[in-house]
Design a protein around this motif. Structure first.
Motif, PDB file in Angstrom:
ATOM      1  N   THR A  92       0.802  -1.239   0.000  1.00  0.00           N
ATOM      2  CA  THR A  92       0.000   0.000   0.000  1.00  0.00           C
ATOM      3  C   THR A  92       0.829   1.279   0.000  1.00  0.00           C
ATOM      4  O   THR A  92       0.327   2.334   0.383  1.00  0.00           O
ATOM      5  N   TYR A  93       2.049   1.217  -0.467  1.00  0.00           N
ATOM      6  CA  TYR A  93       2.832   2.444  -0.674  1.00  0.00           C
ATOM      7  C   TYR A  93       2.619   2.850  -2.133  1.00  0.00           C
ATOM      8  O   TYR A  93       3.502   2.704  -2.986  1.00  0.00           O
ATOM      9  N   TYR A  94       1.438   3.363  -2.399  1.00  0.00           N
ATOM     10  CA  TYR A  94       0.995   3.547  -3.770  1.00  0.00           C
ATOM     11  C   TYR A  94       1.762   4.638  -4.514  1.00  0.00           C
ATOM     12  O   TYR A  94       1.990   4.529  -5.726  1.00  0.00           O
ATOM     13  N   VAL A  95       2.162   5.699  -3.820  1.00  0.00           N
ATOM     14  CA  VAL A  95       2.882   6.777  -4.501  1.00  0.00           C
ATOM     15  C   VAL A  95       4.235   6.282  -5.009  1.00  0.00           C
ATOM     16  O   VAL A  95       4.611   6.500  -6.169  1.00  0.00           O
ATOM     17  N   THR A  96       4.962   5.587  -4.145  1.00  0.00           N
ATOM     18  CA  THR A  96       6.257   5.055  -4.556  1.00  0.00           C
ATOM     19  C   THR A  96       6.086   3.976  -5.612  1.00  0.00           C
ATOM     20  O   THR A  96       6.871   3.890  -6.569  1.00  0.00           O
ATOM     21  N   ALA A  97       5.047   3.143  -5.463  1.00  0.00           N
ATOM     22  CA  ALA A  97       4.779   2.112  -6.472  1.00  0.00           C
ATOM     23  C   ALA A  97       4.493   2.751  -7.821  1.00  0.00           C
ATOM     24  O   ALA A  97       4.958   2.269  -8.862  1.00  0.00           O
ATOM     25  N   ALA A  98       3.721   3.838  -7.811  1.00  0.00           N
ATOM     26  CA  ALA A  98       3.407   4.535  -9.058  1.00  0.00           C
ATOM     27  C   ALA A  98       4.664   5.128  -9.679  1.00  0.00           C
ATOM     28  O   ALA A  98       4.836   5.097 -10.908  1.00  0.00           O
ATOM     29  N   ALA A  99       5.556   5.662  -8.843  1.00  0.00           N
ATOM     30  CA  ALA A  99       6.808   6.223  -9.362  1.00  0.00           C
ATOM     31  C   ALA A  99       7.657   5.132 -10.004  1.00  0.00           C
ATOM     32  O   ALA A  99       8.225   5.317 -11.092  1.00  0.00           O
ATOM     33  N   ARG A 100       7.743   3.985  -9.333  1.00  0.00           N
ATOM     34  CA  ARG A 100       8.529   2.880  -9.895  1.00  0.00           C
ATOM     35  C   ARG A 100       7.890   2.371 -11.191  1.00  0.00           C
ATOM     36  O   ARG A 100       8.575   2.103 -12.179  1.00  0.00           O
ATOM     37  N   LEU A 101       6.556   2.214 -11.172  1.00  0.00           N
ATOM     38  CA  LEU A 101       5.867   1.690 -12.341  1.00  0.00           C
ATOM     39  C   LEU A 101       5.977   2.641 -13.524  1.00  0.00           C
ATOM     40  O   LEU A 101       6.112   2.200 -14.678  1.00  0.00           O
ATOM     41  N   THR A 102       5.935   3.936 -13.251  1.00  0.00           N
ATOM     42  CA  THR A 102       6.119   4.920 -14.331  1.00  0.00           C
ATOM     43  C   THR A 102       7.493   4.763 -14.971  1.00  0.00           C
ATOM     44  O   THR A 102       7.625   4.783 -16.203  1.00  0.00           O
ATOM     45  N   ALA A 103       8.508   4.588 -14.129  1.00  0.00           N
ATOM     46  CA  ALA A 103       9.861   4.379 -14.656  1.00  0.00           C
ATOM     47  C   ALA A 103       9.921   3.102 -15.484  1.00  0.00           C
ATOM     48  O   ALA A 103      10.570   3.058 -16.540  1.00  0.00           O
ATOM     49  N   VAL A 104       9.245   2.045 -15.016  1.00  0.00           N
ATOM     50  CA  VAL A 104       9.217   0.782 -15.752  1.00  0.00           C
ATOM     51  C   VAL A 104       8.587   0.977 -17.129  1.00  0.00           C
ATOM     52  O   VAL A 104       9.117   0.529 -18.151  1.00  0.00           O
ATOM     53  N   LEU A 105       7.442   1.645 -17.159  1.00  0.00           N
ATOM     54  CA  LEU A 105       6.745   1.861 -18.423  1.00  0.00           C
ATOM     55  C   LEU A 105       7.581   2.684 -19.401  1.00  0.00           C
ATOM     56  O   LEU A 105       7.617   2.401 -20.603  1.00  0.00           O
ATOM     57  N   VAL A 106       8.264   3.688 -18.878  1.00  0.00           N
ATOM     58  CA  VAL A 106       9.112   4.520 -19.739  1.00  0.00           C
ATOM     59  C   VAL A 106      10.257   3.691 -20.310  1.00  0.00           C
ATOM     60  O   VAL A 106      10.551   3.735 -21.519  1.00  0.00           O
ATOM     61  N   LEU A 107      10.932   2.912 -19.448  1.00  0.00           N
ATOM     62  CA  LEU A 107      12.066   2.116 -19.903  1.00  0.00           C
ATOM     63  C   LEU A 107      11.648   1.048 -20.903  1.00  0.00           C
ATOM     64  O   LEU A 107      12.319   0.827 -21.913  1.00  0.00           O
ATOM     65  N   VAL A 108      10.534   0.369 -20.616  1.00  0.00           N
ATOM     66  CA  VAL A 108      10.050  -0.658 -21.552  1.00  0.00           C
ATOM     67  C   VAL A 108       9.655  -0.027 -22.881  1.00  0.00           C
ATOM     68  O   VAL A 108       9.964  -0.559 -23.955  1.00  0.00           O
ATOM     69  N   SER A 109       8.979   1.115 -22.815  1.00  0.00           N
ATOM     70  CA  SER A 109       8.551   1.792 -24.042  1.00  0.00           C
ATOM     71  C   SER A 109       9.743   2.239 -24.888  1.00  0.00           C
ATOM     72  O   SER A 109       9.763   2.057 -26.113  1.00  0.00           O
ATOM     73  N   MET A 110      10.754   2.803 -24.232  1.00  0.00           N
ATOM     74  CA  MET A 110      11.914   3.285 -24.972  1.00  0.00           C
ATOM     75  C   MET A 110      12.760   2.128 -25.504  1.00  0.00           C
ATOM     76  O   MET A 110      13.349   2.227 -26.585  1.00  0.00           O
TER      77      MET A 110
END
Length: 441
Positions: free
Chosen positions: A250-268
């Protein structure tokens, strides 16, 4: 008085020790020193690759061991905020931000595990705790850079073999990894953002694989396996695991930050690889008839490849010598479970990967306390050694080059396999924690 101090690591393993708890500090200076030490510890843990819950539990446990009960900690992305209200009602709040929450240093994770154990289990004052972290920050990597890269080359060879490549293809994939890695290091040195760096590395991995085929050094299938290996190694698998841990805890803000980085890296990564592939489509199209799905490896060879891959990844991610033997065991176990489920239980490969990741999480959680190694370390090396979706990425490349059907299906399978690994591993570690908690009630 003496009260217990509890610390829960990434596997929800409880550390319970008895430490003297002096009177609560009232001096602003003393309280600031304790909070500073706790913040340094938490930020160092985030930067090393720990999940948010482990970092927060470590901070509160450290502060309590230093005489400050009820330290309140809040994590927002890569920022940690700690506050405390004295018995006189005087509040103090401090913040500290991690440089990144997307890097992983397995040696640093292990050393932080040891330093925290010393803080909790010995009579350590603020100065000693600060000195311990000073020493940790100044410690060099356990391996020189060329050994670290060599570990990555071994991992690349292992993945290529698991993808169906020959020994020659594995050797060529290792050489390509060396070039791609050094190219990434060069881009990092000039300050290029990580997203653009991985895109450039993905494009280089594709072009190198194609060049090997054009020069007659590799067949179509071997080139596709080499390219698949290069692209798979750019996937942010550890970040996916940590994002899943933070979300489930339930640390959703940090999870969202990590997931955003994941999506950016996978996309690039996808963008760089796709652009490069689009420029070489149809090269040596006469070899299309030979670009078929590789046959399965013998079980013993799968076990060896997974063990070697996990060992290589342990070194590649700067894990110390004490991690090597457990890494080999984690890779072998995960590979065996995955292969047996697919071949003998006839399970869908994605489901088999999820179950294998679950087993890895359970075993890592159970063995973490005995090995004195954070469970996350064991999980990361086991995943890289046995569960990366090399075969699906291989078929995506072949389908794209020769315009075969099935590229979309292979891409979906690879994506689901990557996404299912994190929650499955975390569920396994959570089950271990729940069983242990119930056993103590």
């Amino acid at each position: 008085m003496t009260e217990p101090v509890e610390f829960v690591d990434a596997a929800q393993e409880e550390w319970v020790v008895e430490v003297p708890l002096p009177d609560q500090p009232t001096s602003t200076t003393v309280r600031s020193e304790i909070i500073t030490v706790a913040l340094r510890l938490g930020v160092m843990m985030l930067e090393a690759g720990f999940d948010t819950r482990a970092a927060i539990n470590a901070m509160t446990g450290c502060a309590r061991a230093l005489g400050m009960a009820d330290l309140s900690v809040t994590a927002l992305g890569r920022t940690m905020m700690a506050s405390h209200v004295s018995e006189r009602g005087v509040p103090i709040t401090m913040t500290r931000a991690a440089t990144t929450i997307d890097s992983f240093d397995l040696h640093r994770m292990g050393r932080l595990h040891q330093v925290l154990a010393e803080m909790l289990r010995e009579d350590v004052d603020v100065k000693r705790a600060s000195d311990l972290m000073d020493q940790l920050e100044q410690e060099p990597s356990p391996w020189p850079w060329w050994v670290i890269v060599l570990g990555g080359m071994v991992l690349a060879a292992s993945i290529t073999l698991q993808t169906g490549g020959s020994l020659l293809a594995a050797a060529l994939a290792s050489g390509c990894l060396l070039l791609v890695n050094r190219f990434g290091a060069l881009l990092d040195r000039i300050g290029l953002p990580k997203a653009f760096s991985v895109s450039g590395q993905a494009a280089l991995a594709v072009l190198l694989g194609v060049l090997l085929n054009v020069c007659g050094l590799a067949t179509i299938s071997a080139s596709a396996a080499i390219i698949a290996t290069g692209l798979v190694l750019l996937l942010p698998i550890p970040q996916i695991v940590q994002a899943a841990q933070d979300a489930i805890n339930t640390y959703y803000v940090t999870a969202a930050a990590r997931l955003t980085a994941v999506l950016v890296l996978v996309s690039m990564t996808t963008l760089g690889g796709t652009l490069a592939l689009s420029q070489v489509g149809g090269v040596n199209a006469t070899g299309a008839a030979f670009a078929t799905r590789p046959g399965p490896l013998e079980l013993w060879l799968v076990i060896v490849a997974c063990m070697v891959g996990a060992l290589g990844n342990a070194v590649f991610m700067r894990g110390g010598p004490r991690l090597l033997l457990p890494a080999a065991g984690a890779g072998a176990l995960t590979g065996i479970v995955n292969v047996v489920l697919q071949r003998h239980a006839s399970l869908d490969p994605t489901l088999a990967v999820g179950i294998a990741a679950l087993v890895l999480g359970v075993v890592s959680g159970l063995s973490s306390g005995y090995l004195r190694i954070p469970s996350t370390e064991l999980c990361i090396v086991g995943i890289a050694g046995a569960l990366l979706p090399g075969l699906d990425v291989y078929w995506i490349i072949v389908s794209e080059v020769f315009k075969f059907s099935g590229a979309g299906e292979a891409f979906l399978r690879a994506l689901v396999a990557v996404l299912v690994i994190g929650p499955s591993v975390v569920l396994g570690m959570w089950l271990v924690g729940r069983i242990r908690s119930n056993g103590k009630e």
